[in-house]
Scaffold this motif. Structure first.
Motif, short mmCIF file in Angstrom:
data_model
loop_
_atom_site.label_atom_id
_atom_site.label_comp_id
_atom_site.label_asym_id
_atom_site.label_seq_id
_atom_site.Cartn_x
_atom_site.Cartn_y
_atom_site.Cartn_z
N MET A 1 0.97 -1.25 0.09
CA MET A 1 -0.04 -0.07 -0.05
C MET A 1 0.90 1.17 0.08
O MET A 1 1.91 1.33 0.62
CB MET A 1 -0.91 0.08 1.15
N GLU A 2 0.37 2.21 -0.96
CA GLU A 2 0.88 3.46 -0.87
C GLU A 2 0.14 4.69 -0.69
O GLU A 2 -1.20 4.78 -0.93
CB GLU A 2 1.66 3.73 -2.14
N PRO A 3 0.48 5.70 0.38
CA PRO A 3 1.73 5.63 1.09
C PRO A 3 1.59 4.64 2.34
O PRO A 3 0.57 3.97 2.51
CB PRO A 3 1.77 6.90 1.72
N ILE A 4 3.05 4.55 2.77
CA ILE A 4 3.02 3.62 3.81
C ILE A 4 2.16 3.63 5.06
O ILE A 4 1.76 2.54 5.74
CB ILE A 4 4.56 3.40 4.38
N ARG A 5 1.76 5.08 5.49
CA ARG A 5 0.85 5.18 6.53
C ARG A 5 -0.43 4.66 6.27
O ARG A 5 -1.16 4.23 7.22
CB ARG A 5 1.05 6.65 6.70
N ARG A 6 -0.85 4.42 5.18
CA ARG A 6 -2.16 3.89 4.87
C ARG A 6 -2.18 2.35 5.12
O ARG A 6 -2.82 1.82 5.75
CB ARG A 6 -2.68 4.10 3.20
N GLY A 7 -1.00 1.80 4.91
CA GLY A 7 -0.78 0.50 4.90
C GLY A 7 -0.72 0.19 6.51
O GLY A 7 -1.46 -0.81 6.94
N ALA A 8 -0.19 1.06 7.16
CA ALA A 8 0.04 1.08 8.66
C ALA A 8 -1.68 1.22 9.14
O ALA A 8 -1.87 0.45 10.42
CB ALA A 8 0.87 2.01 9.13
N LEU A 9 -2.29 2.04 8.72
CA LEU A 9 -3.69 2.21 9.44
C LEU A 9 -4.39 1.17 9.03
O LEU A 9 -5.23 0.78 10.00
CB LEU A 9 -4.44 3.58 8.67
N PHE A 10 -4.54 0.45 7.72
CA PHE A 10 -5.45 -0.66 7.62
C PHE A 10 -4.82 -1.87 8.49
O PHE A 10 -5.51 -2.65 8.87
CB PHE A 10 -5.10 -1.08 6.06
N SER A 11 -3.53 -1.78 8.71
CA SER A 11 -2.93 -2.99 9.75
C SER A 11 -3.78 -2.84 11.06
O SER A 11 -3.90 -3.89 11.61
CB SER A 11 -1.50 -3.00 9.93
N LEU A 12 -3.72 -1.71 11.63
CA LEU A 12 -3.98 -1.48 12.92
C LEU A 12 -5.63 -1.53 12.81
O LEU A 12 -6.16 -2.22 13.80
CB LEU A 12 -3.87 0.29 13.48
N ALA A 13 -6.36 -1.20 11.76
CA ALA A 13 -7.84 -1.39 11.76
C ALA A 13 -7.83 -3.01 11.86
O ALA A 13 -9.09 -3.39 12.27
CB ALA A 13 -8.45 -0.97 10.60
N TYR B 1 8.63 -6.67 7.21
CA TYR B 1 10.13 -7.10 6.55
C TYR B 1 9.76 -7.01 5.00
O TYR B 1 10.76 -6.42 4.56
CB TYR B 1 10.36 -8.19 7.15
N LEU B 2 8.91 -7.51 4.42
CA LEU B 2 8.78 -7.38 2.90
C LEU B 2 8.92 -6.18 2.64
O LEU B 2 9.55 -5.62 1.37
CB LEU B 2 7.56 -8.21 2.50
N ARG B 3 8.13 -5.26 3.37
CA ARG B 3 8.10 -3.82 3.07
C ARG B 3 9.62 -2.96 3.06
O ARG B 3 9.94 -2.24 2.25
CB ARG B 3 7.04 -2.86 3.71
N PHE B 4 10.10 -3.51 4.14
CA PHE B 4 11.68 -3.01 4.37
C PHE B 4 12.48 -3.37 3.05
O PHE B 4 13.33 -2.69 2.60
CB PHE B 4 12.08 -3.71 5.66
N GLN B 5 12.50 -4.66 2.76
CA GLN B 5 13.22 -5.24 1.62
C GLN B 5 12.61 -4.34 0.39
O GLN B 5 13.59 -4.13 -0.49
CB GLN B 5 12.95 -6.66 1.38
N LEU B 6 11.39 -4.08 0.32
CA LEU B 6 11.12 -3.35 -0.93
C LEU B 6 11.54 -2.09 -1.03
O LEU B 6 12.18 -1.36 -2.05
CB LEU B 6 9.69 -3.42 -1.19
N GLU B 7 11.61 -1.18 0.27
CA GLU B 7 12.13 0.10 0.36
C GLU B 7 13.55 0.15 -0.04
O GLU B 7 14.14 1.10 -0.64
CB GLU B 7 11.66 0.79 1.76
N ARG B 8 14.34 -0.97 0.45
CA ARG B 8 15.77 -0.86 0.25
C ARG B 8 16.13 -1.09 -1.26
O ARG B 8 16.79 -0.42 -1.76
CB ARG B 8 16.33 -2.07 0.92
N ARG B 9 15.14 -1.89 -1.84
CA ARG B 9 15.54 -1.98 -3.32
C ARG B 9 15.22 -0.66 -4.08
O ARG B 9 15.79 -0.51 -5.05
CB ARG B 9 14.70 -2.97 -4.29
#
Length: 412
Positions: free
Chosen positions: A109-121, A159-167
């Motif tokens: 999800m972009e931006p990352i804060r949207r993914g974080a909000l959906f995860s908390l939800a 973790y997968l997001r971290f790897q994606l951002e690194r790439r």
């Protein structure tokens, strides 16, 4: 190489089938429990499970919408069960779908804060579904288990997001470095042209005092040199220069390319390099010559690095009528996609120069396939697109890997 890519594609398809099959099995269990249950209202679990499976199937095209619908439906079912005051239980397929969507949301999800909000939800909705049991002890136990499982899913997604951002950061760094290299070449090429203009202008000034009739050819040469310098600047005007100290050279030559190929053949697989008719050092603009040299060099380097078992390499440089590039650019516009910078006005392309590098008899490096291509390809594409061209790389039958770079040659 083609075989390796087919294996990767089939592995991805099988993992998708296994995941969907697992959800369908959970949905079947929900259906069986709903049919055999005496009093507990378990049919909402089946409804949420069906929506969850559909949301997972459509997650690539409707990721946000499907996730939101499942969250709203699941929370509404928990709220209704709580208001009615009857004992229920969390749906298996519903819970599995929310966990899968949590992993995907945090990763894509972009931006990352949207993914974080959906995860908390999702964790709130999952804990609310645990409250359907109404009894304190079972509800707390199930809620704790759900939280542990959600934590694992969120950790995997993060973790997968971290790897994606690194790439992404690595790709950005490669492209930035390539743009800076292009800017240095722009400085070198323009400095070369301007030096020639200054020398010819000084010579014309001296000649004008003794032979005024000889000034006209000198002025024409100055105008041509100025036009070439402006063309180089227009092609690379969007790049920035970071290094102030750089070697001053007018560009590469075909002899430089042949020398590089001979050195590569001496220490690696044999390379057959053919330059087509009509191509000389003066045929191509200096910036195109330099980029062709760089693409050839990077392609051979990738062969040595990622395909050590290559039997032989075939490379050729040809002039074409530009029909393929015009058709490609028109197809991009017809599909509503933006053409690469420098490619606008493709109808002005009357000819192109095409470089093809193909290596035979080697399998692909699985690490490069898994990454979606090496960073060298990113840098090459950045250089080629900056000149209005296009670059493609991938497997071709029978069992070979091919890199193609094509540059437009417009009428002045």
């Amino acid at each position: 190489m083609g075989k390796t890519h087919r294996i990767v594609r089939w592995a991805q398809r099988l993992s998708e089938i296994a995941m969907v099959g697992w959800l369908l099995l959970l949905l079947l269990l929900d259906l069986v429990m709903a049919a055999t249950s005496g009093s507990a209202p378990l049919w909402p679990n089946v409804a949420c499970g069906v929506v969850g499976v559909l949301a997972v199937l459509w997650r690539r095209t409707q990721r946000v919408r499907g996730f939101a619908v499942l969250l709203a439906l699941s929370f509404a079912c928990s709220l209704i069960i709580g208001i009615i005051g009857v004992t229920g239980r969390p749906g298996l397929a519903e819970t599995g779908s929310l966990l899968i969507l949590t992993v995907g949301g945090l990763r894509w999800m972009e931006p990352i804060r949207r993914g974080a909000l959906f995860s908390l939800a999702s964790v709130i909705v999952l804990e609310a579904s645990a409250g359907r049991l109404l009894e304190d002890a079972p509800s707390v136990a199930v809620g704790f288990s759900i939280f542990v499982t959600w934590s694992a899913a969120a950790g995997i997604g993060a973790y997968l997001r971290f790897q994606l951002e690194r790439r992404k950061e690595a790709v950005h760094s490669v492209r930035r470095a390539e743009r800076l290299e292009l800017a240095r070449e722009l400085h070198d090429l323009v400095a070369h042209h301007i030096t020639g203009i200054v020398v010819q202008a000084q010579a014309a000034k001296v000649v004008a005092e003794q032979r005024p009739e000889a000034v006209v050819p000198s002025l024409e040469a100055i105008a041509n040199a100025g036009s070439e310098a402006l063309t180089s600047m227009r092609r690379l005007v969007g790049v920035l220069r970071a290094e102030d100290e750089a070697a001053r050279s007018p560009g590469s030559t075909f002899m430089d390319m042949r020398t590089m190929v001979e050195r590569f053949s001496a220490g690696g697989p044999k390379v057959a390099f053919d330059i087509g008719q009509g191509l000389t050092d003066g045929t191509l603009p200096p910036e195109v010559m330099t980029t062709v040299h760089r693409v050839l060099q990077e392609s051979l380097t990738n062969v040595r690095r990622h395909a050590p078992g290559t039997g032989w390499v075939e490379a050729d440089l040809r002039l074409t009528d530009g029909s393929d590039m015009r058709a490609w650019a028109e197809g991009m516009r017809a599909n509503g996609r933006q053409e690469p910078r420098g490619q606008r006005g493709s109808s002005a392309i009357t000819a192109t120069v095409r470089l093809r590098v193909r290596n035979h008899g080697s399998a692909a490096d699985i690490r490069v396939s898994r990454l979606g291509g090496g960073f060298g390809l990113v840098g090459m594409a950045e250089r080629v697109e900056a000149l209005g061209g296009r670059l493609t790389a991938g497997p071709v039958p029978p069992g070979a890997w091919e890199v193609t770079a094509e540059f437009p040659l417009r009428d002045s």
